[in-house]
Design a protein around this motif. Structure first.
Motif, PDB file in Angstrom:
ATOM      1  N   VAL A 247      -7.844  -1.735  -1.270  1.00 50.74           N
ATOM      2  CA  VAL A 247      -6.504  -2.052  -1.754  1.00 50.74           C
ATOM      3  C   VAL A 247      -6.538  -2.282  -3.260  1.00 50.74           C
ATOM      4  CG1 VAL A 247      -4.653  -3.777  -1.714  1.00 50.74           C
ATOM      5  CG2 VAL A 247      -5.655  -2.977   0.435  1.00 50.74           C
ATOM      6  N   GLN A 248      -7.557  -3.001  -3.728  1.00 52.55           N
ATOM      7  CA  GLN A 248      -7.701  -3.260  -5.159  1.00 52.55           C
ATOM      8  C   GLN A 248      -7.908  -1.948  -5.927  1.00 52.55           C
ATOM      9  OE1 GLN A 248      -7.938  -6.598  -6.993  1.00 52.55           O
ATOM     10  NE2 GLN A 248      -7.306  -4.972  -8.406  1.00 52.55           N
ATOM     11  N   ALA A 249      -8.708  -1.055  -5.365  1.00 50.14           N
ATOM     12  CA  ALA A 249      -8.977   0.224  -6.032  1.00 50.14           C
ATOM     13  C   ALA A 249      -7.697   1.055  -6.169  1.00 50.14           C
ATOM     14  CB  ALA A 249     -10.035   1.006  -5.260  1.00 50.14           C
ATOM     15  N   VAL A 250      -6.902   1.100  -5.105  1.00 47.43           N
ATOM     16  CA  VAL A 250      -5.644   1.848  -5.155  1.00 47.43           C
ATOM     17  C   VAL A 250      -4.690   1.198  -6.150  1.00 47.43           C
ATOM     18  CG1 VAL A 250      -3.590   2.507  -3.835  1.00 47.43           C
ATOM     19  CG2 VAL A 250      -5.863   2.763  -2.813  1.00 47.43           C
ATOM     20  N   ALA A 262      -0.394  -3.486  -0.781  1.00 46.00           N
ATOM     21  CA  ALA A 262      -0.446  -3.852   0.639  1.00 46.00           C
ATOM     22  C   ALA A 262       0.947  -3.838   1.248  1.00 46.00           C
ATOM     23  CB  ALA A 262      -1.088  -5.230   0.796  1.00 46.00           C
ATOM     24  N   LEU A 263       1.931  -4.337   0.512  1.00 43.90           N
ATOM     25  CA  LEU A 263       3.311  -4.325   0.997  1.00 43.90           C
ATOM     26  C   LEU A 263       3.859  -2.902   1.054  1.00 43.90           C
ATOM     27  CD1 LEU A 263       4.669  -7.428  -0.938  1.00 43.90           C
ATOM     28  CD2 LEU A 263       4.586  -7.193   1.552  1.00 43.90           C
ATOM     29  N   ALA A 264       3.510  -2.094   0.062  1.00 45.52           N
ATOM     30  CA  ALA A 264       3.978  -0.708   0.046  1.00 45.52           C
ATOM     31  C   ALA A 264       3.453   0.052   1.254  1.00 45.52           C
ATOM     32  CB  ALA A 264       3.540  -0.027  -1.251  1.00 45.52           C
ATOM     33  N   TRP A 265       2.223  -0.240   1.659  1.00 44.23           N
ATOM     34  CA  TRP A 265       1.678   0.433   2.840  1.00 44.23           C
ATOM     35  C   TRP A 265       2.472   0.049   4.087  1.00 44.23           C
ATOM     36  CZ3 TRP A 265      -0.323  -1.237   7.482  1.00 44.23           C
ATOM     37  CH2 TRP A 265      -0.875  -0.227   8.283  1.00 44.23           C
ATOM     38  N   VAL A 266       2.753  -1.228   4.264  1.00 43.69           N
ATOM     39  CA  VAL A 266       3.526  -1.671   5.426  1.00 43.69           C
ATOM     40  C   VAL A 266       4.908  -1.021   5.416  1.00 43.69           C
ATOM     41  CG1 VAL A 266       4.606  -3.662   6.547  1.00 43.69           C
ATOM     42  CG2 VAL A 266       2.280  -3.861   5.647  1.00 43.69           C
ATOM     43  N   ARG A 267       5.552  -0.986   4.246  1.00 47.29           N
ATOM     44  CA  ARG A 267       6.879  -0.391   4.128  1.00 47.29           C
ATOM     45  C   ARG A 267       6.861   1.092   4.488  1.00 47.29           C
ATOM     46  NH1 ARG A 267       8.039  -0.355  -1.411  1.00 47.29           N
ATOM     47  NH2 ARG A 267      10.090   0.476  -0.868  1.00 47.29           N
ATOM     48  N   SER A 268       5.742   1.758   4.205  1.00 44.46           N
ATOM     49  CA  SER A 268       5.681   3.211   4.389  1.00 44.46           C
ATOM     50  C   SER A 268       5.446   3.631   5.836  1.00 44.46           C
ATOM     51  CB  SER A 268       4.563   3.796   3.518  1.00 44.46           C
ATOM     52  OG  SER A 268       3.273   3.455   4.028  1.00 44.46           O
ATOM     53  N   PRO A 297       1.100   7.216  -2.679  1.00 40.93           N
ATOM     54  CA  PRO A 297       0.783   8.616  -2.338  1.00 40.93           C
ATOM     55  C   PRO A 297       0.141   8.714  -0.965  1.00 40.93           C
ATOM     56  CG  PRO A 297       0.038   8.065  -4.559  1.00 40.93           C
ATOM     57  CD  PRO A 297       0.406   6.772  -3.899  1.00 40.93           C
ATOM     58  N   ALA A 298       0.351   9.826  -0.290  1.00 45.92           N
ATOM     59  CA  ALA A 298      -0.204  10.026   1.048  1.00 45.92           C
ATOM     60  C   ALA A 298      -1.725   9.922   1.027  1.00 45.92           C
ATOM     61  CB  ALA A 298       0.233  11.377   1.599  1.00 45.92           C
ATOM     62  N   GLU A 299      -2.349  10.437  -0.034  1.00 45.15           N
ATOM     63  CA  GLU A 299      -3.811  10.385  -0.133  1.00 45.15           C
ATOM     64  C   GLU A 299      -4.291   8.944  -0.201  1.00 45.15           C
ATOM     65  OE1 GLU A 299      -7.426   9.597  -2.306  1.00 45.15           O
ATOM     66  OE2 GLU A 299      -5.413   9.393  -3.180  1.00 45.15           O
ATOM     67  N   ALA A 300      -3.584   8.119  -0.976  1.00 46.58           N
ATOM     68  CA  ALA A 300      -3.962   6.711  -1.093  1.00 46.58           C
ATOM     69  C   ALA A 300      -3.760   5.977   0.224  1.00 46.58           C
ATOM     70  CB  ALA A 300      -3.162   6.050  -2.209  1.00 46.58           C
ATOM     71  N   ALA A 301      -2.639   6.264   0.898  1.00 45.63           N
ATOM     72  CA  ALA A 301      -2.385   5.639   2.196  1.00 45.63           C
ATOM     73  C   ALA A 301      -3.479   6.015   3.188  1.00 45.63           C
ATOM     74  CB  ALA A 301      -1.018   6.056   2.720  1.00 45.63           C
ATOM     75  N   GLY A 302      -3.917   7.269   3.149  1.00 44.93           N
ATOM     76  CA  GLY A 302      -4.981   7.716   4.033  1.00 44.93           C
ATOM     77  C   GLY A 302      -6.286   6.984   3.778  1.00 44.93           C
ATOM     78  N   ARG A 303      -6.618   6.743   2.521  1.00 47.69           N
ATOM     79  CA  ARG A 303      -7.834   6.003   2.188  1.00 47.69           C
ATOM     80  C   ARG A 303      -7.766   4.567   2.704  1.00 47.69           C
ATOM     81  NH1 ARG A 303      -7.650   6.610  -3.968  1.00 47.69           N
ATOM     82  NH2 ARG A 303      -8.932   4.720  -3.823  1.00 47.69           N
ATOM     83  N   LEU A 304      -6.603   3.957   2.566  1.00 49.10           N
ATOM     84  CA  LEU A 304      -6.440   2.584   3.043  1.00 49.10           C
ATOM     85  C   LEU A 304      -6.603   2.515   4.556  1.00 49.10           C
ATOM     86  CD1 LEU A 304      -3.352   1.531   0.888  1.00 49.10           C
ATOM     87  CD2 LEU A 304      -5.710   0.761   0.584  1.00 49.10           C
TER      88      LEU A 304
END
Length: 337
Positions: A247-250, A262-268, A297-304
């Motif tokens: 999360v820190q890296a993203v 972290a909130l953006a991931w939940v929202r997405s 970005p989808a790539e970042a969400a995938g990494r998380l």
């Protein structure tokens, strides 16, 4: 701030809800009234309109604070509170989802909040000792009396919520329009049954602890804990630390803070999901509100998601068990199977 409909109703609710669990200083972890005013004003200034509390938060101070803070602007907010948790540990009927506790809890909340109605009334958690038919009929009676406008359920298995709404449909009662459950990169259990169930019934999902209890806020990514050890005075597992580091890296790549990512991931994850943000200061809230400007970005969400190592499993670990804190000491002697 953007708005969506609350469940299958016409009620407009903001994409972020404000949790008022920190309103009040009982227990030494909340905020005083002046700071709560700053928090509420900042949230409203950003376009937020849903404030979520409970009869037991900060020993009742949360509801009392909100009653004062909303004076003169009550109708501009969607006011939500909850019942189930014990009001009196010595009274076996001062807890649970039965009609008697609902009636007494509702009157207590109305008095503290200085209002004649609750916009969203949540069943705080599943009470396996009360037939769901009793709960749904009692809630519907309160809706017909004008004391409640909409109802929701928190921390319950998918089968309980589904059965309750099916009964409501058959019998013409008010169904649950919302589901409140924990959801974060560290707790994805709802993706197995609860989230699909909510989407199927058209329910809104209020996601509490979207920062994984603070682990994803960035305060644990300044170093590497010993295996299974502690970091910055807190216990954190290797798994949680790995997710927090990603999360820190993203966040570093996007020029955002870890909380915002972290909130953006939940929202997405789903249009049904509304993260509940809570804060002990207006500055902390402002940081969380910054997630509205974060496009993940989808790539970042995938990494998380890969970092979580999540595999489908039946939800577990969040359904409250009968305990003195939840139902009062007298309920430990409740003679039922």
């Amino acid at each position: 701030m953007r708005y969506r409909l609350f469940g299958r109703t016409g009620l407009r609710v903001s994409e972020l809800f404000l949790g008022a669990m920190t309103f009040g200083e009982q227990g030494g972890v909340g905020a005083p009234l002046p700071e709560c005013r700053r928090i509420l004003d900042a949230y409203a200034g950003a376009g937020g309109n849903v404030v979520d509390t409970a009869i037991n938060y900060r020993g009742g101070a949360s509801e009392e604070f909100l009653g004062e803070l909303l004076h003169g602007r009550r109708d501009r907010f969607v006011l939500a509170t909850k019942y189930t948790v014990s009001r009196d540990g010595a009274d076996p009927n001062a807890a649970g989802n039965h009609r008697k506790n609902l009636a007494a809890s509702l009157e207590t909340s109305l008095r503290r909040l200085r209002t004649d109605r609750i916009d969203v009334y949540w069943v705080h958690m599943w009470d396996r000792h009360t037939p769901v038919e009793e709960t749904m009929r009692a809630l519907d009676d309160a809706v017909r009396a004008g004391k409640i406008l909409y109802v929701g359920i928190s921390d319950a298995p998918a089968w309980v919520a589904a059965r309750a709404n099916t009964l409501a449909e058959w019998r013409g009662w008010t169904p649950f329009a919302g589901l409140q459950v924990p959801y974060s990169l560290l707790n994805r259990d709802i993706e197995t049954e609860l989230l699909p169930m909510a989407e199927s019934f058209g329910m809104s999902v209020a996601a509490w602890s979207p920062l994984g209890g603070g682990v994803l806020s960035g305060k644990y990514t300044g170093g590497s804990p010993a295996r299974g050890g502690r970091l910055d005075g807190a216990q954190i597992s290797d798994h949680d630390h790995r997710v927090a580091k990603e999360v820190q890296a993203v966040a570093d790549e996007l020029g955002a803070t870890p909380s915002q990512v972290a909130l953006a991931w939940v929202r997405s994850r789903s249009r049904a999901v509304h993260p509940i943000i809570g804060a002990r200061s207006a500055e902390q809230l402002a940081d969380d509100l910054g997630t509205l400007d974060v496009e993940l970005p989808a790539e970042a969400a995938g990494r998380l998601e890969e970092a979580t190592g999540f595999a489908p499993a039946f939800p577990s670990g969040f359904i409250a068990q009968t305990s003195p804190w939840v139902f009062g000491e007298s309920n430990q002697r409740l003679d039922v199977p």
